[in-house]
Design a protein around this motif. Structure first.
Motif, PDB file in Angstrom:
ATOM      1  N   GLN A  67       0.858  -1.181   0.000  1.00 55.75           N
ATOM      2  CA  GLN A  67       0.000   0.000   0.000  1.00 55.75           C
ATOM      3  C   GLN A  67       0.898   1.236   0.000  1.00 55.75           C
ATOM      4  N   ILE A  68       0.420   2.317  -0.560  1.00 51.13           N
ATOM      5  CA  ILE A  68       1.231   3.526  -0.682  1.00 51.13           C
ATOM      6  C   ILE A  68       1.761   3.973   0.679  1.00 51.13           C
ATOM      7  N   GLU A  69       0.961   3.851   1.730  1.00 52.59           N
ATOM      8  CA  GLU A  69       1.421   4.309   3.051  1.00 52.59           C
ATOM      9  C   GLU A  69       2.500   3.405   3.648  1.00 52.59           C
ATOM     10  N   ASP A  70       2.653   2.190   3.121  1.00 58.50           N
ATOM     11  CA  ASP A  70       3.672   1.260   3.608  1.00 58.50           C
ATOM     12  C   ASP A  70       4.926   1.245   2.737  1.00 58.50           C
ATOM     13  N   ALA A  71       4.891   1.954   1.634  1.00 64.37           N
ATOM     14  CA  ALA A  71       6.025   1.971   0.711  1.00 64.37           C
ATOM     15  C   ALA A  71       6.997   3.083   1.117  1.00 64.37           C
TER      16      ALA A  71
END
Length: 184
Positions: A67-71
């Protein structure tokens, strides 16, 4: 160096959501992996998979890696933004995606920010096209010009970190430009 190892130790982020143009994600992903790159499909809204648009109907489903927030932007050498009309239109309203792309422009480890078809809408939203040479699908040419870009009708246009292409017919040149920039 063989073609299958030319991009060894390179990690590429492909940012997409439902409605991405199937060929514009899958062909670069497969070809860049065949050259040795590691790819991560990054999406939004907790999607575990995303569904392609294949010309005139829904296409294949692709698994999402992060997910973008985990990248972490520092983990990547390149960002690739496939087009399709729906995909970039949805993504350009996501503040985390726009911030991720904008931060890619500021980090020296990111060598490429590549966008094809309608993908350059995300470059506009991130404020990255003013004064830059770009191309795109013709229908968003005015959007790019209004954002200060110098739009060109070429298969691939490179300006600094930015690599842009017009449509699925340009994918071979798009992939080659990404590879050359990452190995140059």
């Amino acid at each position: 160096m063989s073609n299958s190892t030319i991009l060894k130790n390179k990690t590429l982020a492909l940012i997409a959501t439902d409605g991405f143009e199937q060929s514009e994600l899958l062909q670069p992903k497969q070809e860049l992996e065949s050259r040795g790159a590691t790819t991560h499909v990054i999406s939004i809204n907790g999607n575990k998979s995303i569904r392609a648009w294949d010309q005139k109907d829904w296409g294949e489903t692709v698994s999402v890696d992060k997910q973008i927030e985990d990248a972490n932007i520092a983990d990547y050498d390149a960002i690739i933004l496939p087009g399709g009309q729906m995909n970039p239109d949805i993504l350009r309203t996501d503040k985390k995606v726009v911030a991720f792309i904008k931060s890619a422009s500021e980090l020296s480890n990111i060598k490429v920010i590549a966008a094809i078809c309608h993908g350059p809408w995300l470059l506009v939203e991130a404020g990255l096209v003013d004064g830059k040479q770009v191309t795109s699908y013709p229908s968003i040419r005015t959007d790019l010009k209004n954002a200060g870009a110098n739009w060109q009708d070429n298969t691939v246009v490179t300006d600094g970190k930015l690599i842009t292409s017009r449509n699925p017919d340009d994918i071979p040149n798009f992939i080659d430009a990404i590879s050359q920039r990452l190995t140059g």
